[in-house]
Design a protein around this motif. Structure first.
Motif, PDB file in Angstrom:
ATOM      1  N   TYR A   1      -0.768  -1.672   4.995  1.00  0.00           N
ATOM      2  CA  TYR A   1      -1.046  -2.057   6.383  1.00  0.00           C
ATOM      3  C   TYR A   1      -0.198  -1.230   7.334  1.00  0.00           C
ATOM      4  O   TYR A   1      -0.700  -0.671   8.313  1.00  0.00           O
ATOM      5  CB  TYR A   1      -0.762  -3.549   6.561  1.00  0.00           C
ATOM      6  CG  TYR A   1      -1.013  -4.055   7.962  1.00  0.00           C
ATOM      7  CD1 TYR A   1      -2.258  -4.550   8.318  1.00  0.00           C
ATOM      8  CD2 TYR A   1      -0.010  -4.049   8.920  1.00  0.00           C
ATOM      9  CE1 TYR A   1      -2.502  -5.017   9.606  1.00  0.00           C
ATOM     10  CE2 TYR A   1      -0.237  -4.513  10.197  1.00  0.00           C
ATOM     11  CZ  TYR A   1      -1.487  -5.001  10.539  1.00  0.00           C
ATOM     12  OH  TYR A   1      -1.723  -5.454  11.811  1.00  0.00           O
TER      13      TYR A   1
ATOM     14  N   LEU B   1      -1.637   1.384  10.091  1.00  0.00           N
ATOM     15  CA  LEU B   1      -1.620   0.990  11.499  1.00  0.00           C
ATOM     16  C   LEU B   1      -0.302   1.247  12.209  1.00  0.00           C
ATOM     17  O   LEU B   1      -0.220   1.065  13.417  1.00  0.00           O
ATOM     18  CB  LEU B   1      -1.998  -0.482  11.617  1.00  0.00           C
ATOM     19  CG  LEU B   1      -3.395  -0.820  11.086  1.00  0.00           C
ATOM     20  CD1 LEU B   1      -3.633  -2.309  11.100  1.00  0.00           C
ATOM     21  CD2 LEU B   1      -4.453  -0.096  11.899  1.00  0.00           C
TER      22      LEU B   1
ATOM     23  N   ALA C   1       4.738  -2.720  12.974  1.00  0.00           N
ATOM     24  CA  ALA C   1       4.189  -4.031  13.308  1.00  0.00           C
ATOM     25  C   ALA C   1       5.242  -5.101  13.076  1.00  0.00           C
ATOM     26  O   ALA C   1       6.135  -4.937  12.252  1.00  0.00           O
ATOM     27  CB  ALA C   1       2.955  -4.328  12.452  1.00  0.00           C
TER      28      ALA C   1
ATOM     29  N   GLU D   1       2.284  -9.813  13.255  1.00  0.00           N
ATOM     30  CA  GLU D   1       1.112  -8.933  13.256  1.00  0.00           C
ATOM     31  C   GLU D   1       0.656  -8.602  11.836  1.00  0.00           C
ATOM     32  O   GLU D   1      -0.553  -8.578  11.556  1.00  0.00           O
ATOM     33  CB  GLU D   1       1.430  -7.648  14.007  1.00  0.00           C
ATOM     34  CG  GLU D   1       1.658  -7.862  15.487  1.00  0.00           C
ATOM     35  CD  GLU D   1       2.321  -6.685  16.182  1.00  0.00           C
ATOM     36  OE1 GLU D   1       2.233  -6.636  17.420  1.00  0.00           O
ATOM     37  OE2 GLU D   1       2.930  -5.821  15.510  1.00  0.00           O
ATOM     38  N   ILE D   2       1.621  -8.359  10.956  1.00  0.00           N
ATOM     39  CA  ILE D   2       1.270  -8.044   9.562  1.00  0.00           C
ATOM     40  C   ILE D   2       0.581  -9.242   8.917  1.00  0.00           C
ATOM     41  O   ILE D   2      -0.477  -9.100   8.294  1.00  0.00           O
ATOM     42  CB  ILE D   2       2.517  -7.650   8.758  1.00  0.00           C
ATOM     43  CG1 ILE D   2       3.161  -6.383   9.327  1.00  0.00           C
ATOM     44  CG2 ILE D   2       2.160  -7.445   7.277  1.00  0.00           C
ATOM     45  CD1 ILE D   2       4.562  -6.106   8.781  1.00  0.00           C
TER      46      ILE D   2
ATOM     47  N   ALA E   1      -1.004 -11.766  10.294  1.00  0.00           N
ATOM     48  CA  ALA E   1      -2.331 -11.989  10.871  1.00  0.00           C
ATOM     49  C   ALA E   1      -3.313 -10.919  10.412  1.00  0.00           C
ATOM     50  O   ALA E   1      -4.456 -11.223  10.054  1.00  0.00           O
ATOM     51  CB  ALA E   1      -2.248 -12.008  12.393  1.00  0.00           C
ATOM     52  N   GLY E   2      -2.878  -9.679  10.407  1.00  0.00           N
ATOM     53  CA  GLY E   2      -3.749  -8.572  10.023  1.00  0.00           C
ATOM     54  C   GLY E   2      -4.202  -8.635   8.584  1.00  0.00           C
ATOM     55  O   GLY E   2      -5.307  -8.205   8.247  1.00  0.00           O
ATOM     56  N   LEU E   3      -3.343  -9.195   7.728  1.00  0.00           N
ATOM     57  CA  LEU E   3      -3.682  -9.301   6.308  1.00  0.00           C
ATOM     58  C   LEU E   3      -4.216 -10.676   5.929  1.00  0.00           C
ATOM     59  O   LEU E   3      -4.575 -10.904   4.782  1.00  0.00           O
ATOM     60  CB  LEU E   3      -2.452  -8.984   5.454  1.00  0.00           C
ATOM     61  CG  LEU E   3      -1.929  -7.555   5.562  1.00  0.00           C
ATOM     62  CD1 LEU E   3      -0.646  -7.409   4.749  1.00  0.00           C
ATOM     63  CD2 LEU E   3      -2.982  -6.562   5.078  1.00  0.00           C
TER      64      LEU E   3
ATOM     65  N   GLU F   1       4.221 -13.421   3.678  1.00  0.00           N
ATOM     66  CA  GLU F   1       4.337 -12.029   4.122  1.00  0.00           C
ATOM     67  C   GLU F   1       5.782 -11.612   4.341  1.00  0.00           C
ATOM     68  O   GLU F   1       6.203 -10.536   3.924  1.00  0.00           O
ATOM     69  CB  GLU F   1       3.533 -11.823   5.417  1.00  0.00           C
ATOM     70  CG  GLU F   1       3.625 -10.426   6.006  1.00  0.00           C
ATOM     71  CD  GLU F   1       4.863 -10.193   6.843  1.00  0.00           C
ATOM     72  OE1 GLU F   1       5.379  -9.055   6.829  1.00  0.00           O
ATOM     73  OE2 GLU F   1       5.354 -11.136   7.503  1.00  0.00           O
TER      74      GLU F   1
END
Length: 71
Positions: free
Chosen positions: A19, A23, A26, A30-31, A33-35, A42
């Motif tokens: 990630y 991107l 982060a 953010e990590i 949510a993104g994953l 996380e």
């Protein structure tokens, strides 16, 4: 932590690293949510990446709640 197998931990680290590579810097928020990961899952994976020297701090920015967080 006891419910996670070593392979699951490695997979989480790989997902987080991929990630960030794709991107850029982060926050943990953010990590996660993104994953689509629970932040409590996380965050330890990201800390492990830092300990291994694979991830470094790149500054700070505001989270959704307005607090400053390390990216």
């Amino acid at each position: 932590a006891e419910s996670l197998t070593p392979l699951a931990i490695i997979a989480g680290q790989r997902r987080g690293l991929a990630y960030l590579e794709e991107l850029g810097p982060a926050t943990d928020e953010e990590i996660a949510a993104g994953l689509g990961m629970n932040p409590s899952t996380e965050r330890p994976r990201r800390i492990e990446l830092v300990r291994h020297g694979l991830v470094v701090e790149a500054g700070t920015r505001k989270t959704a709640s307005g607090r400053m967080a390390v990216v």
